[in-house]
Design a protein around this motif. Structure first.
Motif, PDB file in Angstrom:
ATOM      1  N   LEU A   1      -6.457   2.457   0.489  1.00 25.57           N
ATOM      2  CA  LEU A   1      -5.118   1.904   0.724  1.00 25.57           C
ATOM      3  C   LEU A   1      -4.789   1.769   2.209  1.00 25.57           C
ATOM      4  CD1 LEU A   1      -2.874   3.693  -1.942  1.00 25.57           C
ATOM      5  CD2 LEU A   1      -3.553   1.282  -1.907  1.00 25.57           C
ATOM      6  N   SER A   2      -5.439   2.578   3.036  1.00 26.99           N
ATOM      7  CA  SER A   2      -5.177   2.516   4.474  1.00 26.99           C
ATOM      8  C   SER A   2      -6.175   1.640   5.227  1.00 26.99           C
ATOM      9  CB  SER A   2      -5.154   3.928   5.074  1.00 26.99           C
ATOM     10  OG  SER A   2      -3.916   4.553   4.779  1.00 26.99           O
ATOM     11  N   GLU A   3      -7.048   0.962   4.508  1.00 26.74           N
ATOM     12  CA  GLU A   3      -7.956   0.019   5.172  1.00 26.74           C
ATOM     13  C   GLU A   3      -7.167  -1.215   5.623  1.00 26.74           C
ATOM     14  OE1 GLU A   3     -10.957   0.345   6.166  1.00 26.74           O
ATOM     15  OE2 GLU A   3     -11.573   2.181   5.142  1.00 26.74           O
TER      16      GLU A   3
ATOM     17  N   LEU B   1      -8.545  -4.670   2.240  1.00 28.12           N
ATOM     18  CA  LEU B   1      -7.888  -4.050   1.081  1.00 28.12           C
ATOM     19  C   LEU B   1      -8.099  -4.813  -0.236  1.00 28.12           C
ATOM     20  CD1 LEU B   1      -6.128  -1.851  -0.092  1.00 28.12           C
ATOM     21  CD2 LEU B   1      -4.137  -2.908   0.977  1.00 28.12           C
TER      22      LEU B   1
ATOM     23  N   GLU C   1     -17.254   4.656   4.894  1.00 25.86           N
ATOM     24  CA  GLU C   1     -17.817   6.002   4.770  1.00 25.86           C
ATOM     25  C   GLU C   1     -17.182   6.772   3.612  1.00 25.86           C
ATOM     26  OE1 GLU C   1     -20.307   7.428   5.923  1.00 25.86           O
ATOM     27  OE2 GLU C   1     -19.970   9.601   6.022  1.00 25.86           O
ATOM     28  N   HIS C   2     -15.847   6.595   3.395  1.00 23.86           N
ATOM     29  CA  HIS C   2     -15.204   7.327   2.277  1.00 23.86           C
ATOM     30  C   HIS C   2     -15.757   6.880   0.933  1.00 23.86           C
ATOM     31  CE1 HIS C   2     -12.457   3.816   1.845  1.00 23.86           C
ATOM     32  NE2 HIS C   2     -12.306   3.887   3.162  1.00 23.86           N
TER      33      HIS C   2
ATOM     34  N   MET D   1     -13.915  13.949   3.447  1.00 26.34           N
ATOM     35  CA  MET D   1     -13.048  12.799   3.148  1.00 26.34           C
ATOM     36  C   MET D   1     -11.916  12.689   4.171  1.00 26.34           C
ATOM     37  SD  MET D   1     -14.380  11.079   0.682  1.00 26.34           S
ATOM     38  CE  MET D   1     -13.174  10.006  -0.112  1.00 26.34           C
TER      39      MET D   1
ATOM     40  N   THR E   1      -9.455  10.951  -5.514  1.00 23.86           N
ATOM     41  CA  THR E   1      -8.058  10.860  -5.071  1.00 23.86           C
ATOM     42  C   THR E   1      -8.003  10.468  -3.594  1.00 23.86           C
ATOM     43  OG1 THR E   1      -7.316  12.485  -6.690  1.00 23.86           O
ATOM     44  CG2 THR E   1      -5.910  12.173  -4.762  1.00 23.86           C
ATOM     45  N   ALA E   2      -8.838  11.102  -2.788  1.00 24.25           N
ATOM     46  CA  ALA E   2      -8.862  10.820  -1.347  1.00 24.25           C
ATOM     47  C   ALA E   2      -9.406   9.430  -1.061  1.00 24.25           C
ATOM     48  CB  ALA E   2      -9.688  11.879  -0.616  1.00 24.25           C
ATOM     49  N   CYS E   3     -10.395   8.997  -1.837  1.00 23.79           N
ATOM     50  CA  CYS E   3     -10.991   7.672  -1.616  1.00 23.79           C
ATOM     51  C   CYS E   3      -9.979   6.575  -1.954  1.00 23.79           C
ATOM     52  CB  CYS E   3     -12.263   7.511  -2.438  1.00 23.79           C
ATOM     53  SG  CYS E   3     -13.211   6.013  -2.046  1.00 23.79           S
TER      54      CYS E   3
ATOM     55  N   SER F   1      -3.472  15.162  -0.374  1.00 23.13           N
ATOM     56  CA  SER F   1      -4.693  14.377  -0.148  1.00 23.13           C
ATOM     57  C   SER F   1      -4.392  12.924   0.161  1.00 23.13           C
ATOM     58  CB  SER F   1      -5.591  14.445  -1.392  1.00 23.13           C
ATOM     59  OG  SER F   1      -5.993  15.774  -1.633  1.00 23.13           O
TER      60      SER F   1
ATOM     61  N   THR G   1      -1.476   7.749   3.335  1.00 23.57           N
ATOM     62  CA  THR G   1      -0.886   6.415   3.480  1.00 23.57           C
ATOM     63  C   THR G   1       0.624   6.524   3.292  1.00 23.57           C
ATOM     64  OG1 THR G   1      -2.887   5.495   2.483  1.00 23.57           O
ATOM     65  CG2 THR G   1      -0.936   4.052   2.551  1.00 23.57           C
TER      66      THR G   1
ATOM     67  N   ALA H   1     -12.415  13.989  -4.362  1.00 26.67           N
ATOM     68  CA  ALA H   1     -12.987  12.890  -3.570  1.00 26.67           C
ATOM     69  C   ALA H   1     -12.412  11.552  -4.021  1.00 26.67           C
ATOM     70  CB  ALA H   1     -14.513  12.895  -3.682  1.00 26.67           C
TER      71      ALA H   1
ATOM     72  N   SER I   1       0.820  -1.214   0.000  1.00 24.92           N
ATOM     73  CA  SER I   1       0.000   0.000   0.000  1.00 24.92           C
ATOM     74  C   SER I   1       0.857   1.268   0.000  1.00 24.92           C
ATOM     75  CB  SER I   1      -0.988  -0.006   1.167  1.00 24.92           C
ATOM     76  OG  SER I   1      -0.309  -0.112   2.378  1.00 24.92           O
TER      77      SER I   1
ATOM     78  N   ASP J   1      -6.814   6.747  -1.674  1.00 20.90           N
ATOM     79  CA  ASP J   1      -5.836   6.689  -0.581  1.00 20.90           C
ATOM     80  C   ASP J   1      -6.442   6.115   0.696  1.00 20.90           C
ATOM     81  OD1 ASP J   1      -3.139   7.504   0.467  1.00 20.90           O
ATOM     82  OD2 ASP J   1      -4.461   8.546   1.874  1.00 20.90           O
ATOM     83  N   ALA J   2      -7.696   6.471   0.978  1.00 20.92           N
ATOM     84  CA  ALA J   2      -8.362   5.922   2.169  1.00 20.92           C
ATOM     85  C   ALA J   2      -8.486   4.403   2.036  1.00 20.92           C
ATOM     86  CB  ALA J   2      -9.735   6.574   2.351  1.00 20.92           C
TER      87      ALA J   2
ATOM     88  N   CYS K   1     -17.724   9.331  -1.664  1.00 20.28           N
ATOM     89  CA  CYS K   1     -17.187   9.395  -3.016  1.00 20.28           C
ATOM     90  C   CYS K   1     -18.257   9.017  -4.050  1.00 20.28           C
ATOM     91  CB  CYS K   1     -15.963   8.489  -3.143  1.00 20.28           C
ATOM     92  SG  CYS K   1     -15.062   8.729  -4.682  1.00 20.28           S
TER      93      CYS K   1
ATOM     94  N   ILE L   1     -10.162   1.222  -6.106  1.00 19.34           N
ATOM     95  CA  ILE L   1      -9.013   2.132  -6.190  1.00 19.34           C
ATOM     96  C   ILE L   1      -8.703   2.468  -7.648  1.00 19.34           C
ATOM     97  CG2 ILE L   1      -6.519   2.339  -5.758  1.00 19.34           C
ATOM     98  CD1 ILE L   1      -6.957   0.495  -3.280  1.00 19.34           C
TER      99      ILE L   1
ATOM    100  N   ALA M   1     -13.282  10.987   7.077  1.00 15.17           N
ATOM    101  CA  ALA M   1     -13.606   9.576   6.821  1.00 15.17           C
ATOM    102  C   ALA M   1     -12.363   8.710   6.636  1.00 15.17           C
ATOM    103  CB  ALA M   1     -14.506   9.471   5.589  1.00 15.17           C
ATOM    104  N   TYR M   2     -11.179   9.318   6.651  1.00 18.08           N
ATOM    105  CA  TYR M   2      -9.931   8.545   6.465  1.00 18.08           C
ATOM    106  C   TYR M   2      -9.776   7.546   7.614  1.00 18.08           C
ATOM    107  CZ  TYR M   2      -4.968   7.555   5.713  1.00 18.08           C
ATOM    108  OH  TYR M   2      -3.773   6.927   5.491  1.00 18.08           O
ATOM    109  N   PRO M   3      -9.445   6.283   7.299  1.00 20.33           N
ATOM    110  CA  PRO M   3      -9.480   5.248   8.340  1.00 20.33           C
ATOM    111  C   PRO M   3      -8.277   5.199   9.282  1.00 20.33           C
ATOM    112  CG  PRO M   3      -8.956   4.275   6.210  1.00 20.33           C
ATOM    113  CD  PRO M   3      -9.225   5.733   5.952  1.00 20.33           C
TER     114      PRO M   3
END
Lengths: 156, 156, 156, 156
Positions: free
Chosen positions: D44-46, D51, D112-113, B7, D37-39, B76, B79, D35, A55, D41-42, D117, D58, B10-12
């Motif tokens: 990727l951090s799950e 993932l 939520e992200h 967003m 771009t941020a989604c 933005s 990670t 949104a 990631s 990345d979010a 999105c 993604i 909502a980042y995890p």
């Protein structure tokens, strides 16, 4: 000869950097951006047990792709050249290729796409570092900034 | 509240920068990129006797648009945060908004689009400068770089 | 062999398009984007009496650069391939290279950079048109869309 | 009033589309790109067990971000307007927001992200569809294409 070098030769004013060197930097940046975009996607298609380890690599790929692409565009413009701007953006690209090259290197032995992408990053980082000294404003300047910078003389 | 701030919320994982401030910087960067793209095009539609004076302004608009857009994308992503990369790209954006703000300011009295674009550039430059101190790596770090940087803690 | 083709070969799942053809399309798109960025800037440095005739050409260059670059990125991703999306974006790139090729052609005899850029646009337009039939979804599909499309089979 | 609308009002020629509607489409495209771009990345951090289910999401986020951003730039240019090009790129953006909206919707209840999105994608898809009829070339044209298209009249 790539389109990049042909276009530098066809520019209607002087560009005070060796055209071949500048073209090879721009081409390296675009090849690196392309490799990073492809590596991010290849990582996403790795098996579920590998993906979580990748990631950070994906994130670094995405940053490096965007930064290299933007830097190539900045270095492709010579009208009203501003050495400070070119240098700041090239500095960001040096950092991006270093960060992404480091990330990809960690996975080079497992993933061929990371190995190739790391190679593209290292090559681009070296080319950018070699370009930096050429982006110095000339010391003795008589005209306004846009005319005294190395990349741009008076339009013919 | 813009999508940008939603967003961030909502980042995890944790993002160790005030969400509202970071969202306002990202939104400023995107508004500035948009203003620069529009200003470049508006300049191109100015009468033939005005256009040649605007060529440097157009070039600065194009650089600033690309750099602000890339910087917004970098900011933005959280990670595997790398403070050095964020700082280098933000530094390039500070220079781009300064250079473009200066160019547009020269034409503010003649061209309303340059006046508005200069305003967007100045606003973004100020927001970026205020963000810089927040992008410092924390001084006391125990984990690897990606975990000790201000924007990223351990994923939950 | 460019990085583009090497990365296609290193992709960890099947890509059901000839790698060499796909790589040459992606490379053409990036070379075209680069030529368009450089042509826009070269136009901006033309003498004051020529510049006003080039404003439409500059605009078409900027659109074509952005569209080719985005299309190259879309074609470089194979995870969860969606034929409809690839086709729509390739269609936009065919139109952009046609529009820009036409604009630059009008100035080919006067400006070498326009002649070279028109050549890059025509070459890319041809490559994109030759790719289109390969982007058709396969007729007999049993799995979900992301698995039946030509560019993506089951991950290994 | 956003910078987008102010810049449309400051454009030095006529733009034959309602400025408020056009500005709201451009702003929606940029909010959607952000949104996405941020989604990406979010996602990727799950956590590692989530993932792998998000890899297609993604990819769709990345395509949608690039396409929306490019489409916003195309719609922000009015010099030498070409209805065919605008329509082709808007068509690609309609497809990208649909594809990405569908992908994100599948994960809305868990992430939520993705919910936010998907909302941004749907909103943008609707705005683009409402814009399409306004991008028709006018039926009765007397001048060359660049002057008869709805978005551009003769420069003042």
């Amino acid at each position: 000869m790539t389109y990049t070098e042909k276009m530098l030769d066809a520019y209607p004013a002087e560009i005070n950097i060796d055209h071949r060197q500048l073209a090879s930097v721009i081409d390296a940046l675009e090849a690196c951006a392309q490799a990073c975009t492809a590596c991010a996607d290849a990582c996403l298609s790795e098996p579920a047990d590998r993906l979580p380890m990748l990631s950070r690599c994906i994130r670094d790929n995405l940053d490096c792709a965007a930064i290299c692409s933007t830097t190539a565009a900045v270095l492709s413009r010579h009208t009203g050249y501003d050495a400070n701007l070119s240098r700041a953006q090239v500095q960001a690209a040096i950092q991006a290729t270093k960060t992404c090259g480091d990330s990809c290197s960690e996975h080079s032995s497992r993933h061929e796409h990371c190995r190739i992408c790391a190679e593209a990053c290292r090559e681009t980082e070296r080319a950018l570092k070699a370009l930096m000294p050429q982006l110095e404003p000339t010391s003795a300047t008589t005209g306004p900034p846009s005319q005294s910078a190395p990349q741009q003389q008076q339009p013919r």
